[in-house]
Design an enzyme around this catalytic site. Structure first.
Site: not given
Ligand code: MSP
Length: 526
Positions: A21, A24, A130, A133, A155, A158, A305, A308
């Site tokens: 989304h 990311h 969790c 997380c 959590c 989540h 935040k 998905k």
């Molecule tokens: N797989 C772990 C990271 C491992 S790194 C060794 C993870 N993955 S994630 O897909 O959940 O998130 C990846 C990144 O996307 C994180 O930096 C997270 O903060 C970012 N974001 C997920 N949702 C977000 C928002 N709504 N806004 C900004 N960034 C966000 O965590």
């Protein structure tokens, strides 16, 4: 940096339980802008991103979809995560998947080294976990659930129940590193950024660190612990190592020595993993800690935040299909201070697109190129003796270039764009005051008209160079229109730190017709 010159930048690796989304995509764009800037500055640059494919979260999603976790990961990576890179124009040099052999082998190597050095022991784990997380939780991390989970400990991130785990695990002696970590934060105040994140991390470590459970034995979707194949490596321990396995740890010592340590961009939700666990792991292995760890804020939807799992996720192509990748990149870098949360809204995006991109920048470029075409048959005129107004533009361009570079060095991406945008605003004001269309009516003002249009074209030259890391496509179009490629070579080869030096676009350069850089968006009746 190991050899004093290279710039290695990473994003977190993304879970493949779902499609990306805009949260990311936000992380990717920020890292990409920094990588492109450094590349264009001539710094040896290496930009890594990738996917995090092991652990219970992926296993459960795959099982729920009736496929193996590897099949699931392959599908998500090829259908969603690779395409994201094109959708938002990401210039990564490498993409690591944690299921690749180059990663798995060297995670085992790392772990074995820690084991041999006495940093790993066997113990009993009992506590909450969790799966969302993929994190062990303290009671203080939990809140009381509402709705479906009313009254249960859930959590805080989540809003789903945590699971009670009781397993025999391997532990990493993380508690040994609390003092060294605190000394690190003290000696290198910019190791964790921004300041608010640093304070939070220091606060956390001051309370003392517990040893970390680094293996699981109740499922097998992970990398096997090298000395005990009944355990798989804890997914975060596995995932964090991507930053070095991809850089050559265990496989290419020379590349690794050149690249590592990295500037690491992460969301603030995963800052502790990167600013506490990760440097402790590296210290145990006798490796350098990261160059710096920057925790950016969240994109919020309705004050929460975006995610998905909470059904607030917006797919990046919902935006790029209408506005294009450049507007996507510009908007998120411009509208949100890097390091703070920001609310996304379609209204704000549309308003900025119209005012700043279409009317501010796009229109400026079209008018200048059109006037050179009309009044000078498409050839950039020479400039005559400069007036104060012309000198003010030169000074603005020089200041913008310097300020932007300083801002990028601080990872203040929003400040960098704001500095560069002063050129857009100043040039628009300059043209309004100089009125080249009036000068054009008076043959005696021919030289003055040339100076005004040269000044405007040279200002656009600087804008194309400075904005190229932010908006690679539109600036490329502008570069072609300005005749930059013929006169000066490829846009991405123009040294960004030299962009403020006046007079680079040679008089006599032939401009080309310019299509609208940011076309009008037709309103849809949704
Ligand atoms: N797989 C772990 C990271 C491992 S790194 C060794 C993870 N993955 S994630 O897909 O959940 O998130 C990846 C990144 O996307 C994180 O930096 C997270 O903060 C970012 N974001 C997920 N949702 C977000 C928002 N709504 N806004 C900004 N960034 C966000 O965590």
């Amino acid at each position: 940096m190991a050899d004093g010159t290279s710039f290695y930048i990473t994003t977190p690796i993304f879970y493949v339980n779902d499609a990306p989304h805009i949260g990311h995509a936000y992380t990717e764009v920020a890292a990409d802008v920094l990588a492109r800037w450094h590349r264009q500055a001539g710094d040896p640059t290496w930009f890594l991103t990738g996917t995090d494919e092991h652990g219970q979260k992926i296993l459960r999603t795959a099982t729920a979809n009736g496929v193996s976790p590897k099949e699931w990961a392959d599908k998500l990576v090829s259908e969603s995560w690779y395409p994201l890179l094109d959708t938002i124009d990401i210039s990564n040099d490498d993409f690591i998947r944690t299921t690749e052999e180059r990663h798995e082998t060297n995670v085992q190597l790392f772990l074995q080294r820690l084991y041999d050095a006495g940093f790993i022991y066997t113990g009993e784990f009992e506590g909450y976990y969790c799966v969302g997380c993929e994190e062990y939780k303290q009671e203080s991390d939990l809140v009381t659930g509402t709705g479906e989970y009313v009254g249960q400990p859930v959590c805080a991130i989540h809003s789903k129940p945590v699971e009670l785990l009781k397993e025999s695990n391997y532990f990493f002696r993380m508690s040994d590193f609390a003092d060294r970590l605190l000394a690190l934060y003290e000696e290198r105040p910019d190791f964790v950024q921004p300041e608010s994140a640093r304070n939070e991390v220091i606060q956390f470590v001051r309370q003392g660190l517990k040893d970390l459970s680094i293996s699981r034995s109740t499922f097998d979707w992970g990398i096997k612990v090298p000395w005990d194949d009944t355990h798989v490596v804890y997914v975060w321990f596995d995932a964090l190592l991507n930053y070095i396995t991809a850089a050559g740890y265990g496989s290419d010592d020379e590349a690794f020595a050149k690249r590592w340590p990295a500037t690491q961009i992460v969301g603030k939700d995963i800052l502790r993993f990167h600013a506490v666990i990760w440097p402790a792991m590296l210290m145990a292995a006798g490796l350098d800690v990261p160059q710096r760890v920057f925790g950016h804020g969240w994109l919020l939807v309705g004050g929460e935040k975006m995610s998905k799992s909470k059904l607030t996720g917006i797919a990046p192509n919902e935006i790029t299909d209408t506005f294009g990748s450049d507007a996507f990149r510009y908007y998120f870098m411009r509208a949100i201070a890097f390091g703070q949360d920001g609310s996304f809204s379609w209204e704000d995006l549309s308003a900025r697109y119209q005012a700043e991109l279409a009317n501010g920048f796009g229109n400026l470029a079209s008018r200048v190129v059109a006037m050179i075409t009309r009044y000078f048959e498409g050839v950039v005129p020479p400039e005559g003796e400069p007036t104060e107004a012309d000198l003010a533009i030169r000074a603005a361009v020089a200041a913008a270039a310097t300020d932007a570079d300083v801002a990028i060095e601080r990872l203040a991406i929003q400040d960098a764009i704001t500095s560069i945008w002063r050129i857009v605003d100043d040039l628009n004001g300059y043209i309004t005051v100089q009125e080249p269309w009036v000068l054009a009516k008076d043959e005696e003002q021919r030289e003055r008209l040339g100076t005004v249009l040269y000044t405007a074209a040279e200002g656009l030259r600087a804008l194309a160079v400075l904005l190229s890391p932010f908006m690679p496509k539109a600036t490329e179009t502008l570069w072609t229109a300005l005749g930059g490629a013929d006169a000066l070579g490829p846009l991405t080869a123009q040294p960004v730190r030299d962009a403020g030096t006046w007079g680079q676009l040679p008089a006599g350069t032939t401009v080309n017709g310019l299509e609208a850089l940011f076309p009008r968006i037709e309103a849809t009746n949704e």
